[in-house]
Design an enzyme around this catalytic site. Structure first.
Site, PDB file in Angstrom:
ATOM      1  N   GLU A 481       0.965  -1.322  -0.315  1.00  0.00           N
ATOM      2  CA  GLU A 481       0.140   0.156  -0.023  1.00  0.00           C
ATOM      3  C   GLU A 481       0.333   1.170  -0.036  1.00  0.00           C
ATOM      4  O   GLU A 481       0.498   2.037   0.249  1.00  0.00           O
ATOM      5  CB  GLU A 481      -0.987   0.155   1.611  1.00  0.00           C
ATOM      6  CG  GLU A 481      -2.022  -1.209   1.124  1.00  0.00           C
ATOM      7  CD  GLU A 481      -3.153  -1.737   2.058  1.00  0.00           C
ATOM      8  OE1 GLU A 481      -2.807  -0.959   3.883  1.00  0.00           O
ATOM      9  OE2 GLU A 481      -3.695  -1.953   2.055  1.00  0.00           O
ATOM     10  N   GLU A 547      -6.523  -6.488  -2.036  1.00  0.00           N
ATOM     11  CA  GLU A 547      -7.139  -7.160  -0.612  1.00  0.00           C
ATOM     12  C   GLU A 547      -8.890  -6.594  -0.974  1.00  0.00           C
ATOM     13  O   GLU A 547      -9.138  -5.714  -0.417  1.00  0.00           O
ATOM     14  CB  GLU A 547      -6.655  -6.554   0.264  1.00  0.00           C
ATOM     15  CG  GLU A 547      -4.923  -6.855   0.235  1.00  0.00           C
ATOM     16  CD  GLU A 547      -4.645  -5.331   1.572  1.00  0.00           C
ATOM     17  OE1 GLU A 547      -4.989  -5.496   2.228  1.00  0.00           O
ATOM     18  OE2 GLU A 547      -2.869  -5.341   2.188  1.00  0.00           O
TER      19      GLU A 547
END
Length: 878
Positions: A481, A547
């Site tokens: 991320e 995710e």
């Protein structure tokens, strides 16, 4: 970054080794240890055999200080109950508390006159190494992921009595475990794993996994040592799994080290599929050179394919250096012939992965680590990766807050056809993507983590060499991320990876626009909690979602393994407050809520009832997740990666099996929803669809749709021949009016089957649909089924179980098969079930095969227990 630093990285020869010659052995038992606070002698003294270690305690190596303390019963199991809170945390004790000496006495006299090498594959975090009174490293070694290799020939004792002593220091800083993601984030100042300071799925690891956590190996070679062989396979064009193949090209190189004072002239050669490729070479004294061998054309190769698309063929590869007619060193490994491509899909606006020229729809899981305390084993790796194969998944992403996975993990992925996306070591949480009041430093400071960028790059180069030959490795990812700091990412992307690998896609971070264009705003991840089933079909999320996940609580037998009896209390949902009342120990183990989704099956009476009903929710959630994404493959999506499919400790969220390797219904919901050829029901528009996630055109399939009421009465809703092209989804038939009418009063079962021309079932799916109020009222009053069960051993470690449901009664619904220890009546683990939580229609039967590792002292029992089937214990016929 200056070019001199790059040269330093690539010439960092003492770090580099990949696989080991046949003359090697592990130092994996008989270690002793002592805290540094009790030992005042220097390493040059401790590493001599005359120094007594009689009062030292046994040590676990590979392992950590905490795993040693657990083995010596100095602490209670930190994965049970609230025990972890009782262990002193290194942030409070100071680093010296978990700084330890580790000592190993071993036999080696090297009478053959070979070169002797000591390899340490992983120490966390820094260390000094001593052998027989000699310090081996001039400067303290640092870095969790940086391997060490020492030529110790001159230090080996002629008597054969040798002592290795290693002092291991914890990370610095250790980070404050204040409840944030990675605690206060300071753990990320090290080149180490970040979850050890705590995350939203785990409590802090109190020693931050300080120790000799990976293998220690003694290797013996001749005068030339082969290091870091590199095998690249090129498979041009678009291939099919079956039939003859056009040639593939094999490109091979290796590093050769000459530690002696004389030049060494010999032949570097390798053998593959009956062919030998060789090259004569001279290595100058005290030097290491890289040698590229001539390209080899492999005719009609047997290719390696991801799970669900073809076979996972692996060739035996043997490389040797021959010196004066004798083999100086040998390296052996398995090689999969395949080529990975990554292209931009302009329809979805995301990357799509191809293997051997054929695009593969990614059905993946996020993998944290096999064990949070780094207690790794080949057997556990094999079991966990096999579970993912059994879920019909084809990719695992190694999350950036953990580590570079071990070669043994990759070997299992090679075997089972699981592609791997390997993150490097960074996360948006610790490394500054967001403003976070829990963090010690501001965003600007955290964006510069870790402290030593050169160490990060050295470690990355080393780890690339360690795992680059595995065919399962498909994608490199910069960080979780977030991008790595520019002066790390740029040389990693533009120099190190092209030079050391150059065959795989590098994505700069896990939810980057380069992976999946984020046109919807936000961070590109999630949702992470339980969802209405139709949302998976209707809501368009990120086109390659890295995710997305849901719940994952196991059943009662799973829960009682790590929750004290007094805390086995079911969560209670309040419709008024829209919140759950949850026991504190469940919360400590990071429970994620089921909210209102248990109540439609009837309020949970207790924890056992909650666990039973949770499995129905689990199955439905993950079947719908994968069906919804598959229904939109290539128009909305090129792939999905579930957050997450496993837990490395006793967590109560996001897992298909528990820490003890006991599967729950999530696994079998995914097993169903991820079938390569699959028939499915869209709950939003009540249409039946088929997904063909193979490379074959499927012809002459009979689609059979039946509705079955709670008494077992069946009504046909359609029967039609269909065909479907490769890598395609098709909506076939709408059944809105009929199915809603039948479900109105008490719900209904919906049976979908695909039959081939031989009338064999190639896909089947059974849904339980709620009544008009959204409750499963029929399931709450369904009659018991008198299912009969037979089981027989078809071969050692393999059992076939047949469940038969007589006609004239209800569906035998949601039956859990378990293999039990006959004395304790507890489950044997792990066991691999061809299918589980199975339902049998009236007048039908189903055979399920299960496999396990047999024990001569135990003849297991079979347990079958369903929603409306009383538990039955069945002896297994030989």
């Amino acid at each position: 970054m200056k070019i001199s630093l790059l040269l330093l990285i690539f010439a960092f020869t003492f770090l580099a080794f990949s696989s080991y010659s046949q003359e090697s052995y592990e130092l994996n038992s008989g270690w002793k240890c002592a805290p540094v606070s009790k030992i005042k002698d220097p390493g040059t003294t401790i590493s001599k055999s005359a120094f007594t270690t009689e009062n030292w305690q046994p040590a676990v190596v590979p392992g950590t200080v905490l795993s040693t303390m657990l083995e010596n019963k100095q602490i209670r199991d930190p994965f049970f109950g609230m025990n972890n809170k009782l262990i002193p945390d290194i942030f409070n004790t100071g680093r010296e508390y978990y700084t330890y000496w580790f000592v190993k006495d071993f036999e080696e006299n090297n009478t053959s006159g070979q070169e002797v090498w000591l390899h340490l594959r992983g120490v966390n975090y820094s260390c000094d190494v001593f052998l027989n009174g000699n310090k081996l490293n001039a400067k303290t070694h640092e870095g969790m992921f940086l391997r060490q290799s020492y030529n110790v020939t001159k230090f080996i004792q002629k008597t054969g009595k040798n002592r290795l002593a290693v002092i291991v220091y914890p990370p610095d800083p250790v980070g404050n475990p204040n409840g944030g993601q990675g605690g206060d984030g300071a753990i990320a100042r090290n080149v180490s794993h970040q979850y050890v300071a705590g995350w939203d799925w785990i409590q802090p690891i109190r020693d931050r996994n300080t120790g000799i956590w990976d293998k220690v190996i003694i290797e013996k070679t001749g005068k030339v040592n082969i290091k870091n062989p590199h095998i690249v396979t090129l498979v041009p064009g678009r291939r099919n799994p079956e039939g003859s193949q056009k040639p593939a090209t094999i490109k091979v190189s290796a590093e050769l080290e000459n530690p002696t004072a004389l030049p060494q002239k010999g032949t570097l050669q390798y053998m593959l599929d009956g062919s030998k490729v060789s090259k004569e070479v001279t290595i100058q004294p005290h030097s290491t050179i890289e040698i590229k061998l001539p390209d080899h054309i492999l005719n009609n190769p047997k290719l390696w394919w991801p799970n669900g698309y073809g076979e996972q063929h692996l060739y035996t590869f043997k490389m040797q250096f021959v010196l004066n007619g004798k083999v100086s060193d040998t390296e052996e490994m398995n090689v999969g012939v395949r080529e990975i491509q990554a292209d931009w899909n302009t329809t979805t606006r995301s990357k799509q992965i191809s293997v051997n020229g054929q695009r593969v729809f990614i059905k993946g899981g996020n993998w944290i680590i096999s064990d949070a305390m780094l207690r790794f084993s080949d057997e556990r790796y094999n079991a966990e990766v096999r579970f993912h194969r059994d879920m019909n998944l084809n990719l695992l992403r190694i999350w950036g807050g953990a580590l570079t996975e071990r070669p043994e993990f990759y070997e299992a992925c090679d075997q089972y056809g699981i592609l791997v996306m390997q993150d490097f070591w960074g996360s948006g949480d610790c490394n500054g993507r967001w403003v976070d009041p829990m963090k010690l430093d501001d965003q600007w400071t955290r964006r510069k983590y870790p402290d030593d960028h050169g160490l990060f790059l050295k470690s990355a180069a080393d780890q690339i060499k360690m795992i680059r030959n595995f065919p399962s490795l498909a994608i490199w990812c910069g960080g979780n991320e977030i991008t790595l700091p520019v002066d790390i990412m740029t040389p990693l992307r533009d120099s190190i990876l092209p030079q050391l690998d150059g065959t795989r896609w590098f994505v700069d971070y896990s939810n980057s626009d380069d992976m999946s264009f984020n046109s919807l705003g936000g961070n590109g991840d999630g949702p992470y909690g339980i969802q209405p089933l139709d949302r998976f079909w209707n809501y368009k999320t990120w086109p390659f979602n890295s995710e997305i996940g849901s719940v994952g609580v196991g059943d009662y037998e799973s829960l009682e393994r790590f929750l004290p009896k007094e805390n086995l209390i079911a969560p209670v949902y309040s419709a008024d407050t829209k919140r759950e009342k949850v026991d504190s120990v469940w919360q400590y183990h990071k429970y994620i809520g089921y909210e209102q989704y248990i109540d439609p099956y009837g309020k949970a009476k207790d924890a056992r009832d909650f666990g039973k009903k949770a499995q129905l929710v689990n199955f439905d959630q993950y079947r719908a997740l994968m069906e919804g994404f598959s229904a939109h493959m290539w128009d909305w999506y090129t792939g999905v990666i579930i957050w997450k499919t496993q837990n490395p400790w006793t967590s109560l969220r996001g897992q298909m099996y528990d820490y003890y390797l006991d599967p729950n219904a999530c696994l079998y919901g995914l097993h169903s929803g991820s079938e390569p050829l699959h028939v499915m029901y869209n709950p939003s528009d009540t249409a039946v669809a088929i997904v063909n996630n193979t490379f074959k055109h499927q012809y002459d399939l009979m689609l059979v749709i039946d509705a079955i009421d709670m008494k077992g009465n069946s009504k046909s809703l359609g029967q039609v021949f269909v065909e479907i092209g490769p890598s395609t989804t098709r909506s076939i038939l709408g059944i809105k009016k009929e199915i809603r009418e039948m479900a109105k009063q008490e719900g209904v079962f919906l049976s979908l089957k695909l039959l081939n021309v031989k009338k064999e079932t190639v896909s089947s799916n059974l849904y339980w649909l709620a009544d008009e109020k959204g409750n499963y009222s029929g399931l709450q009053s369904i009659q018991k089924s008198q299912v009969s069960i037979t089981s027989r051993e078809v071969q050692k470690g393999k059992i076939a179980v047949t469940l038969a449901n007589p006609a004239g009664g209800p569906v035998a619904f949601f039956n859990r098969l378990s293999l039990l220890d006959p004395k304790t009546k507890k489950r044997l683990l792990p066991v691999f079930y061809e299918d589980n939580y199975v339902s049998i229609l009236p007048g039908e039967s189903k055979t399920v095969t299960l496999e396990y590792t047999p024990n001569k002292e135990v003849s297991p029992l079979l347990s079958v227990e369903g929603w409306n089937v009383e538990e039955k214990l069945v002896k297994i016929d030989k």
